[in-house]
Design a protein around this motif. Sequence first.
Motif, PDB file in Angstrom:
ATOM      1  N   THR A 135       1.070  -1.536 -10.051  1.00 22.08           N
ATOM      2  CA  THR A 135       0.632  -0.158 -10.142  1.00 22.08           C
ATOM      3  C   THR A 135       1.796   0.711 -10.333  1.00 22.08           C
ATOM      4  N   GLU A 181       1.031   5.741  -0.798  1.00 20.11           N
ATOM      5  CA  GLU A 181       0.414   6.968  -0.669  1.00 20.11           C
ATOM      6  C   GLU A 181       0.966   7.898  -1.427  1.00 20.11           C
ATOM      7  N   ASP A 182       0.246   8.688  -2.434  1.00 16.77           N
ATOM      8  CA  ASP A 182       0.772   9.679  -3.167  1.00 16.77           C
ATOM      9  C   ASP A 182       0.980  10.939  -1.922  1.00 16.77           C
ATOM     10  N   LEU A 196       1.007  -1.078  -0.120  1.00 16.07           N
ATOM     11  CA  LEU A 196      -0.049   0.000   0.253  1.00 16.07           C
ATOM     12  C   LEU A 196       0.797   1.187   0.056  1.00 16.07           C
ATOM     13  N   SER A 239       5.976   9.453  -3.503  1.00 16.34           N
ATOM     14  CA  SER A 239       5.174   8.155  -2.992  1.00 16.34           C
ATOM     15  C   SER A 239       5.805   7.802  -1.504  1.00 16.34           C
ATOM     16  N   GLU A 247      -3.812  10.190  -2.169  1.00 15.60           N
ATOM     17  CA  GLU A 247      -4.519   9.069  -2.591  1.00 15.60           C
ATOM     18  C   GLU A 247      -3.778   7.848  -2.253  1.00 15.60           C
ATOM     19  N   ARG A 248      -4.316   6.851  -2.057  1.00 17.81           N
ATOM     20  CA  ARG A 248      -3.577   5.480  -1.857  1.00 17.81           C
ATOM     21  C   ARG A 248      -3.984   4.483  -2.872  1.00 17.81           C
ATOM     22  N   SER A 249      -3.087   3.668  -3.000  1.00 17.79           N
ATOM     23  CA  SER A 249      -3.220   2.521  -3.793  1.00 17.79           C
ATOM     24  C   SER A 249      -2.717   1.260  -3.494  1.00 17.79           C
ATOM     25  N   SER A 250      -3.486   0.100  -3.582  1.00 21.59           N
ATOM     26  CA  SER A 250      -2.751  -1.231  -3.167  1.00 21.59           C
ATOM     27  C   SER A 250      -3.087  -2.253  -4.478  1.00 21.59           C
ATOM     28  N   GLU A 251      -3.322  -1.551  -5.539  1.00 21.76           N
ATOM     29  CA  GLU A 251      -3.641  -2.448  -6.899  1.00 21.76           C
ATOM     30  C   GLU A 251      -2.219  -3.031  -7.240  1.00 21.76           C
ATOM     31  N   LEU A 286       4.367   3.505  -9.969  1.00 25.64           N
ATOM     32  CA  LEU A 286       4.555   4.192  -8.703  1.00 25.64           C
ATOM     33  C   LEU A 286       5.568   5.265  -8.922  1.00 25.64           C
TER      34      LEU A 286
END
Length: 377
Positions: free
Chosen positions: A360, A347-348, A345, A367, A353-357, A362
């Motif tokens: 992704t 975070e920008d 996980l 980040s 915004e957070r992403s765990s896909e 990055l």
Amino acid sequence: MTVASIAQPQGKTQQQAGLPSQRARRPGLLRRWAAPLVDPAVFDFWAGKINRSWTWERALGRVVERTVAAEGAVTLVLQPNRHWQGFAPGQHLNIGVEINGRRVTRSYSLCDVPRADGRIAITIKQVDGGVVSTQLCQHTRVGDLLDLGPAYGSMLLPTTLPGALALLAAGSGITPLMSLTRALAAQGMPVPVTLIYWVRTAAQACFVPELQALAERFANFKFQLIATQEGGERINSVSLSQALGQPLAQTQALACGPGGFVASARELLGAQVQSFQAEAFSPAVPLNVDSKHIVKVSLRRSGRTLEIGSGEAILPALEAQGLRPTSGCRMGICHSCVCTMHEGLAEDLNTGERSSEPNTALRICVSRACTDISLDL
């Protein structure tokens, strides 16, 4: 400078959309025929014996002018070779210099408009501990050659101008806004423009005589310099409303400066103006983050696993442990540092915004790792 946010008008050309600027230039027949047979590095070595700016494909700029712009800042005028492909006002480029035998790259804003002679200008503020800014400000001289990356960036003048423009700059955030101001002046200042420029002290302010002269020349242009350590107030609703004095609903605001400044400008103006664009040259500080929390970063290609603080950007954290990932602007704009995050996980730091896909893309310069993550490095 880091993109804190971009509200991009529709119907833009490639340059206006913030993509690298390109002038269509088809190689000659001889060059296309010879390309498979030529080693660019070998060509550059031997051609450089005759003229150091002659290269097969590498964009270089020769320093032709150096002037002091303000306390701790210099302006360098460069003559690019034929491989550099131009820019639009408001854009940036990566500058590469060799320091102690290692090529180091940083991003700088172009502060001028495109010129008939092809020359370009950057204004650099020396940063405490800044390797490249120190080199450029203290040691770079007329005749030196610098590597040039393609121009990029999305904070540009819209194709259709709004009712008014508000330009908000803090510190070295003045450089891209100066480029835009010069472009507007070349058009006769077609809409009301207000430029407010925050600095610590007046001695650190760049371009002031020129901006004052533009304010005298154009009734449509207002300029205000605010020195916060000499009695001036930091950005706030009172100073903005008094300085702008124009209908905000028909105003496009552009802000550039440190992350905290950009965040404040967005909070004060974002909901009131027609559109808001911003670039920040330092990531915003994440809220409610335990900077001492340690996470593991697994690097798949190198097979290494490192521990870094969760509250810091990934790129400098990796560099602090001896790694040298590819990077450019270090501000989230040029995408040179983008790598694939396979797991975890993140975070920008600009948008929150957070992403765990899985898988992704990055931008590791802006980040942070919220959990243990795996990167394609």
